[in-house]
Design a protein around this motif. Structure first.
Motif, PDB file in Angstrom:
ATOM      1  N   HIS A   1       0.973  43.894  43.536  1.00 60.82           N
ATOM      2  CA  HIS A   1       2.460  44.242  43.278  1.00 60.82           C
ATOM      3  C   HIS A   1       2.704  45.395  42.580  1.00 60.82           C
ATOM      4  CE1 HIS A   1       2.989  39.336  43.500  1.00 60.82           C
ATOM      5  NE2 HIS A   1       3.254  39.978  44.672  1.00 60.82           N
ATOM      6  N   GLY A   2       1.687  46.173  42.378  1.00 64.44           N
ATOM      7  CA  GLY A   2       1.857  47.696  41.869  1.00 64.44           C
ATOM      8  C   GLY A   2       1.667  47.566  40.627  1.00 64.44           C
ATOM      9  N   LEU A   3       1.172  46.788  39.658  1.00 66.38           N
ATOM     10  CA  LEU A   3       0.882  46.817  38.322  1.00 66.38           C
ATOM     11  C   LEU A   3      -0.252  47.788  38.065  1.00 66.38           C
ATOM     12  CD1 LEU A   3       2.505  45.527  36.046  1.00 66.38           C
ATOM     13  CD2 LEU A   3       0.824  43.825  35.456  1.00 66.38           C
ATOM     14  N   ALA A   4      -0.131  48.743  36.993  1.00 64.05           N
ATOM     15  CA  ALA A   4      -1.059  49.436  36.845  1.00 64.05           C
ATOM     16  C   ALA A   4      -2.330  48.922  36.252  1.00 64.05           C
ATOM     17  CB  ALA A   4      -0.684  50.627  36.015  1.00 64.05           C
ATOM     18  N   PRO A   5      -3.820  49.460  36.463  1.00 59.92           N
ATOM     19  CA  PRO A   5      -4.947  48.643  35.741  1.00 59.92           C
ATOM     20  C   PRO A   5      -4.698  48.425  34.432  1.00 59.92           C
ATOM     21  CG  PRO A   5      -5.370  50.315  37.347  1.00 59.92           C
ATOM     22  CD  PRO A   5      -4.043  50.463  37.407  1.00 59.92           C
ATOM     23  N   ARG A   6      -4.081  49.564  33.589  1.00 60.84           N
ATOM     24  CA  ARG A   6      -4.183  49.254  32.147  1.00 60.84           C
ATOM     25  C   ARG A   6      -3.050  48.040  31.775  1.00 60.84           C
ATOM     26  NH1 ARG A   6      -3.205  54.851  28.820  1.00 60.84           N
ATOM     27  NH2 ARG A   6      -3.252  53.304  27.226  1.00 60.84           N
ATOM     28  N   SER A   7      -1.930  48.015  32.607  1.00 56.66           N
ATOM     29  CA  SER A   7      -1.111  46.943  32.226  1.00 56.66           C
ATOM     30  C   SER A   7      -1.787  45.796  32.621  1.00 56.66           C
ATOM     31  CB  SER A   7       0.121  47.021  33.099  1.00 56.66           C
ATOM     32  OG  SER A   7       1.008  48.098  32.804  1.00 56.66           O
ATOM     33  N   ILE A   8      -2.553  45.547  33.714  1.00 56.87           N
ATOM     34  CA  ILE A   8      -3.399  44.328  34.263  1.00 56.87           C
ATOM     35  C   ILE A   8      -4.283  43.910  32.890  1.00 56.87           C
ATOM     36  CG2 ILE A   8      -4.761  43.298  35.849  1.00 56.87           C
ATOM     37  CD1 ILE A   8      -3.409  44.998  37.763  1.00 56.87           C
ATOM     38  N   ALA A   9      -4.742  44.960  32.524  1.00 56.87           N
ATOM     39  CA  ALA A   9      -5.774  44.694  31.420  1.00 56.87           C
ATOM     40  C   ALA A   9      -5.082  43.967  30.069  1.00 56.87           C
ATOM     41  CB  ALA A   9      -6.653  46.097  30.835  1.00 56.87           C
ATOM     42  N   LEU A  10      -3.867  44.529  29.675  1.00 54.55           N
ATOM     43  CA  LEU A  10      -3.397  44.003  28.878  1.00 54.55           C
ATOM     44  C   LEU A  10      -2.787  42.564  29.133  1.00 54.55           C
ATOM     45  CD1 LEU A  10      -1.869  44.274  26.042  1.00 54.55           C
ATOM     46  CD2 LEU A  10       0.342  45.096  27.400  1.00 54.55           C
ATOM     47  N   MET A  11      -2.417  42.201  30.410  1.00 55.19           N
ATOM     48  CA  MET A  11      -1.969  40.922  30.645  1.00 55.19           C
ATOM     49  C   MET A  11      -3.286  39.954  30.324  1.00 55.19           C
ATOM     50  SD  MET A  11       0.941  40.647  32.300  1.00 55.19           S
ATOM     51  CE  MET A  11       2.470  41.480  32.669  1.00 55.19           C
ATOM     52  N   LEU A  12      -4.355  40.386  30.970  1.00 58.79           N
ATOM     53  CA  LEU A  12      -5.571  39.485  30.888  1.00 58.79           C
ATOM     54  C   LEU A  12      -6.038  39.401  29.348  1.00 58.79           C
ATOM     55  CD1 LEU A  12      -7.746  41.206  33.802  1.00 58.79           C
ATOM     56  CD2 LEU A  12      -6.799  38.803  33.576  1.00 58.79           C
ATOM     57  N   SER A  13      -5.798  40.464  28.520  1.00 58.92           N
ATOM     58  CA  SER A  13      -6.008  40.365  27.129  1.00 58.92           C
ATOM     59  C   SER A  13      -5.439  39.131  26.512  1.00 58.92           C
ATOM     60  CB  SER A  13      -6.009  41.747  26.499  1.00 58.92           C
ATOM     61  OG  SER A  13      -6.313  41.518  25.060  1.00 58.92           O
ATOM     62  N   ALA A  14      -3.907  39.310  26.899  1.00 57.45           N
ATOM     63  CA  ALA A  14      -3.054  38.323  26.279  1.00 57.45           C
ATOM     64  C   ALA A  14      -3.468  36.819  26.669  1.00 57.45           C
ATOM     65  CB  ALA A  14      -1.704  38.423  26.771  1.00 57.45           C
ATOM     66  N   TRP A  15      -3.869  36.792  28.101  1.00 60.15           N
ATOM     67  CA  TRP A  15      -4.226  35.203  28.268  1.00 60.15           C
ATOM     68  C   TRP A  15      -5.418  34.845  27.947  1.00 60.15           C
ATOM     69  CZ3 TRP A  15      -3.423  36.438  34.411  1.00 60.15           C
ATOM     70  CH2 TRP A  15      -2.367  36.944  34.917  1.00 60.15           C
ATOM     71  N   ARG A  16      -6.535  35.899  27.747  1.00 59.02           N
ATOM     72  CA  ARG A  16      -7.582  35.486  26.979  1.00 59.02           C
ATOM     73  C   ARG A  16      -7.568  34.835  25.687  1.00 59.02           C
ATOM     74  NH1 ARG A  16      -9.733  40.109  27.770  1.00 59.02           N
ATOM     75  NH2 ARG A  16     -10.335  39.725  30.114  1.00 59.02           N
ATOM     76  N   GLY A  17      -6.672  35.628  24.937  1.00 58.83           N
ATOM     77  CA  GLY A  17      -6.342  35.255  23.632  1.00 58.83           C
ATOM     78  C   GLY A  17      -5.632  33.776  23.650  1.00 58.83           C
ATOM     79  N   LEU A  18      -4.754  33.532  24.370  1.00 57.42           N
ATOM     80  CA  LEU A  18      -4.134  32.218  24.538  1.00 57.42           C
ATOM     81  C   LEU A  18      -5.102  31.121  24.660  1.00 57.42           C
ATOM     82  CD1 LEU A  18      -1.472  30.091  24.686  1.00 57.42           C
ATOM     83  CD2 LEU A  18      -1.509  30.853  27.235  1.00 57.42           C
ATOM     84  N   TYR A  19      -5.982  31.304  25.896  1.00 57.76           N
ATOM     85  CA  TYR A  19      -7.206  30.183  25.975  1.00 57.76           C
ATOM     86  C   TYR A  19      -8.075  30.148  25.040  1.00 57.76           C
ATOM     87  CZ  TYR A  19      -5.303  29.261  30.643  1.00 57.76           C
ATOM     88  OH  TYR A  19      -4.466  28.949  31.883  1.00 57.76           O
TER      89      TYR A  19
END
Length: 315
Positions: A70-88
């Motif tokens: 969907h066009g999200l930049a790699p750095r933005s995806i990394a931020l998303m994954l970091s947030a998800w990782r912290g939640l879990y």
């Protein structure tokens, strides 16, 4: 029926955001980014019919892939994954998940930006004495010209430049042998290398040496000194280079490493000898030098687009 929309899931996210706000004291901007990341996670889980607490690594990898599509930049995806990782990780502390499904999932690699290089005309204009010299001090003008000639003409790093001494010695980090037209420096990893010094740089060096005594402190070993007479610093070189670029009317911000990039790309465009450029730059691995082949191709593309009849746009 998808479980991700159940109240306890929203409560998990709400409680975690409260934890981040109150206990971790994250900034409001960061909290906003995290809230968006959790909203996307909830949406993916609902679309997939997956209970958020039962998500598996293959689910997370697929969702991260969808972000990329969907066009999200790699750095933005990394931020998303970091947030998800912290939640879990937080849910795991309360025993609400058996394992963290985001561990080991990585964002796609961001493409490395090409180093910015000056055009040949701009690089020459930067060192041209007639149109650029600061009227405040002839000695400082001579020094700045010499520094630019060595940064661009020899591809030196700024640390290598400021480390140059007047003469060779046991404690010298680097020096210039004018008779041999060569510069000897210690690069990264304390690796010594020697590079040729061109005629323009040698002429600028002679002019600077003639003016240096007027500002250098007695017994100062450094080749390049500040107005105080002591060894010039990296930040002072950057400041002087920035000022000189403005005086020269260059349309871009110029920093010392840009001159090193310009040296490499211009040399490669002229010679095509990647191995020689690697040696001159002091790169341990040729893959580091190969980035300049992309600069070279970019130059060729511009020439092609401007000159080839089949590349011209039809009206």
């Amino acid at each position: 029926m998808p479980a991700a929309g159940r109240p306890e899931v929203d409560d998990d996210i709400g409680r975690h955001l409260q934890h981040l706000r109150v206990e971790r004291r994250l900034a409001e901007r960061t909290l906003t980014l995290y809230a968006d990341a959790f909203s996307r996670l909830r949406g993916f889980a609902e679309q997939s019919g997956v209970d958020l607490r039962q998500a598996q690594p293959h689910h997370v990898r697929r969702w991260a892939g969808q972000l990329h599509v969907h066009g999200l930049a790699p750095r933005s995806i990394a931020l998303m994954l970091s947030a998800w990782r912290g939640l879990y990780r937080w849910l795991g502390r309360d025993g609400l998940v058996a394992a963290n499904p985001v561990e080991g999932v990585r964002a796609p690699k961001a493409p490395k930006p090409l180093p910015k290089a000056l055009s040949v005309d701009h690089a020459v204009a930067l060192a041209e004495p007639a149109s650029v010299d600061d009227p405040g001090s002839a000695a400082l003008a001579a020094r700045d010209r010499c520094m630019i000639e060595l940064l661009y003409g020899c591809g030196l790093r700024v640390a290598e430049l400021v480390g140059l001494d007047l003469r060779a010695g046991a404690t010298a980090a680097g020096w210039i042998d004018a008779d041999d037209a060569s510069a000897h420096v210690f690069g990264k990893g304390s690796k010594r290398r020697s590079v040729p010094v061109g005629t323009h740089a040698l002429a600028a060096l002679r002019d600077w040496l003639a003016a240096r005594a007027a500002i250098a402190s007695p017994d100062e070993p450094a080749l390049f000194v500040s107005q105080r007479g002591t060894r010039i610093t990296d930040s002072q070189v950057r400041s002087r280079l920035k000022r000189r670029a403005v005086l020269a009317g260059l349309p871009t911000h110029v920093h010392p490493h840009m001159l090193r990039h310009s040296f490499a790309s211009h040399l490669l465009q002229s010679s095509g000898d990647l191995r020689a450029v690697q040696e001159l730059l002091g790169h341990a691995n040729i893959t580091t030098t190969q980035v300049y082949t992309q600069l070279d191709f970019g130059h060729l593309s511009k020439v092609y687009d401007a000159a080839h009849p089949r590349a011209r746009k039809r009206g």
